[in-house]
Design a protein around this motif. Sequence first.
Motif, mmCIF file in Angstrom:
data_model
loop_
_atom_site.group_PDB
_atom_site.id
_atom_site.type_symbol
_atom_site.label_atom_id
_atom_site.label_comp_id
_atom_site.label_asym_id
_atom_site.label_seq_id
_atom_site.Cartn_x
_atom_site.Cartn_y
_atom_site.Cartn_z
ATOM 1 N N LEU A 201 0.831 -1.201 0.000
ATOM 2 C CA LEU A 201 0.000 0.000 0.000
ATOM 3 C C LEU A 201 0.869 1.256 0.000
ATOM 4 O O LEU A 201 1.963 1.261 0.573
ATOM 5 N N PRO A 202 0.369 2.339 -0.597
ATOM 6 C CA PRO A 202 1.109 3.612 -0.538
ATOM 7 C C PRO A 202 1.044 4.207 0.856
ATOM 8 O O PRO A 202 0.116 3.945 1.633
ATOM 9 N N THR A 203 2.043 5.016 1.169
ATOM 10 C CA THR A 203 2.079 5.650 2.484
ATOM 11 C C THR A 203 2.688 7.034 2.367
ATOM 12 O O THR A 203 3.261 7.404 1.339
ATOM 13 N N PHE A 204 2.564 7.793 3.424
ATOM 14 C CA PHE A 204 3.318 9.024 3.639
ATOM 15 C C PHE A 204 4.179 8.822 4.877
ATOM 16 O O PHE A 204 3.985 7.836 5.616
ATOM 17 N N PRO A 205 5.107 9.716 5.158
ATOM 18 C CA PRO A 205 5.888 9.567 6.388
ATOM 19 C C PRO A 205 5.026 9.536 7.645
ATOM 20 O O PRO A 205 5.462 9.052 8.683
ATOM 21 N N THR A 206 3.792 10.049 7.537
ATOM 22 C CA THR A 206 2.867 10.055 8.675
ATOM 23 C C THR A 206 2.013 8.799 8.747
ATOM 24 O O THR A 206 1.156 8.685 9.622
ATOM 25 N N GLY A 207 2.188 7.860 7.832
ATOM 26 C CA GLY A 207 1.444 6.609 7.882
ATOM 27 C C GLY A 207 0.563 6.390 6.669
ATOM 28 O O GLY A 207 0.630 7.129 5.675
ATOM 29 N N LEU A 208 -0.260 5.353 6.739
ATOM 30 C CA LEU A 208 -1.172 5.020 5.649
ATOM 31 C C LEU A 208 -2.199 6.119 5.444
ATOM 32 O O LEU A 208 -2.644 6.769 6.401
ATOM 33 N N THR A 209 -2.594 6.308 4.206
ATOM 34 C CA THR A 209 -3.711 7.195 3.922
ATOM 35 C C THR A 209 -5.003 6.577 4.454
ATOM 36 O O THR A 209 -5.068 5.377 4.763
ATOM 37 N N ALA A 210 -6.053 7.379 4.525
ATOM 38 C CA ALA A 210 -7.340 6.857 4.977
ATOM 39 C C ALA A 210 -7.820 5.748 4.058
ATOM 40 O O ALA A 210 -8.399 4.754 4.519
ATOM 41 N N ASN A 211 -7.588 5.877 2.759
ATOM 42 C CA ASN A 211 -8.008 4.831 1.820
ATOM 43 C C ASN A 211 -7.234 3.535 2.037
ATOM 44 O O ASN A 211 -7.790 2.437 1.964
ATOM 45 N N GLY A 212 -5.930 3.659 2.270
ATOM 46 C CA GLY A 212 -5.134 2.471 2.527
ATOM 47 C C GLY A 212 -5.553 1.787 3.815
ATOM 48 O O GLY A 212 -5.633 0.546 3.882
ATOM 49 N N LEU A 213 -5.833 2.580 4.837
ATOM 50 C CA LEU A 213 -6.287 2.016 6.098
ATOM 51 C C LEU A 213 -7.634 1.315 5.925
ATOM 52 O O LEU A 213 -7.884 0.264 6.534
ATOM 53 N N ALA A 214 -8.483 1.857 5.052
ATOM 54 C CA ALA A 214 -9.791 1.243 4.816
ATOM 55 C C ALA A 214 -9.668 -0.149 4.199
ATOM 56 O O ALA A 214 -10.509 -1.017 4.445
ATOM 57 N N VAL A 215 -8.626 -0.364 3.404
ATOM 58 C CA VAL A 215 -8.392 -1.697 2.839
ATOM 59 C C VAL A 215 -8.191 -2.714 3.959
ATOM 60 O O VAL A 215 -8.737 -3.823 3.928
ATOM 61 N N LEU A 216 -7.410 -2.334 4.956
ATOM 62 C CA LEU A 216 -7.139 -3.238 6.069
ATOM 63 C C LEU A 216 -8.353 -3.380 6.988
ATOM 64 O O LEU A 216 -8.609 -4.461 7.531
ATOM 65 N N GLN A 217 -9.103 -2.306 7.168
ATOM 66 C CA GLN A 217 -10.332 -2.387 7.958
ATOM 67 C C GLN A 217 -11.313 -3.357 7.311
ATOM 68 O O GLN A 217 -11.984 -4.148 7.997
ATOM 69 N N SER A 218 -11.391 -3.332 5.989
ATOM 70 C CA SER A 218 -12.237 -4.275 5.265
ATOM 71 C C SER A 218 -11.747 -5.702 5.467
ATOM 72 O O SER A 218 -12.557 -6.629 5.627
ATOM 73 N N ALA A 219 -10.437 -5.892 5.464
ATOM 74 C CA ALA A 219 -9.895 -7.236 5.670
ATOM 75 C C ALA A 219 -10.302 -7.785 7.034
ATOM 76 O O ALA A 219 -10.683 -8.954 7.162
#
Length: 367
Positions: A201-219
Motif C-alpha cells: 500500500l502507498p504511504t506518507f511519512p505520517t502513515g497510511l492514507t485513509a483509503n489504505g487504512l480502509a483496505v485493512l479495515q475491510s480485511a
Amino acid sequence: MRLSRPLLAVASAVITTAATAGLVFSGAAVANAAGAPHQGAPLPSHLFAPYFESYNTGDNPATFAEESGSKYLTMAFLQTPTPGSCTVDWNGSPTTPISTADYGAEIATIRAHGGDVIPSFGGYAADHGGTEIADSCTDVNKIAAAYENVITTYGVTRLDLDTEDASLTNPAGIDRRNKAIALVENWAARTRRTVQFSYTLPTFPTGLTANGLAVLQSAVADHARIDVVNVMTFDYYDGLPHEMANDSESAGTAVVGQLAKLYPHKSTKQLYAMLGLTEMVGIDDYGPSETFTTEDAVSVEKWASAKGIALLSFWAIERDNGSCVGTVGAGVCSGIAQSDWYFSHTFEPFTSGECPPWFGLNATKPA
C-alpha cells in the motif's frame, strides 16, 4: 507499484496524520498432505525480496537473483488482460499465462539456490486501468480460484496484493478481494497448505492514507488474515523535502501505530513482525528531492533488523546499478552513482529466521 504516480493526486485529500548470515531455508519442496502440487519451503520470518519487473521481455529472474545475491524475489505483476475478465496472466498478456511453461523453470532454479518467489497481483497500471483482478472480476469465487491457481501452479507460499491508485477508491473491489483472501485461507487450512498474503500500500511519512487504512479495515471485517502490511515509502509527490531513510522509519512507526488499533490483541513486537518496507532505490519518479541513497540503505536495514519487521524490499532489482546517473525514475537503473547490486548486497543480510504457521503472530528473530 510501477509506479504509484502521482500518489498525492489520489490520496492527499484523505491523508491521515493519526497515524546475511542468518538462517535461510534450503528451498526444498514440501508435499501437500492432500496430494496437491508441491510447495516451496516456508519463507523466512524476516525477508528481503526485491521486486522483479516481469514485463521486461527477456529478463530472467533466476539470473537476476544469482547475479545480485537476492535469493528471494517479488515478481510483478499479475493482472487480467482486459477489464471484466476473471483470468490473470503475467502482465495481463495471454502470451504469458499462469503455467509452469512460464517461469516454472526459473522458479525451480531460484529454489535450488535456496530462495523463492512471491507473485504480486496488481500494480499501478492494473489498478489504474481496471485490470486488477478484484476490480475486474465481480465473482469472489473466481477471484479466489485465480489466487489458488497461482499457488498450486508455482507452489508458492505467499501472494502479494499491490493495491493503489483507483483500486483504493473501489469499495466493491476491496470487499471482493478480502472475501477472496478469506476463501483461500479456508481452502489452505483444509488442504494443509501454507498460504500468506501481503498487502502493498502507498504511504506518507505520517502513515497510511485513509483509503489504505480502509483496505485493512475491510480485511478485518471480512475475516481475511493479512500477514504482511508492506508500505511503499517513495513517490510522495507532496513537494516537501525528504530524507528518505528517516521518512521510511517514520512511516513504519506510524503504520505500526495504525495497526495497533486494528489488531489490539497483538503486542508491539508482533505488529512490527507484520510490517514491510519497500523503497525505490536511487531517484524515484518525483525527482531528486526524493532520492534513496546508499547511506539511506544502510540506515533502513539496521532499523528494520532492530525492529524485527517482516519484509524489506525495493523497486526494482533491474534498477540496482548506477548506469544512468541523474535520470529520474528509470526502469533499468537507479539514477545515482553506485556499484552494481549495492542495494541488494546491503539488504540481503536482513533475511533471517524461521517462519511460524501464522506469520506475524509469533515470529521471533534468532539470537
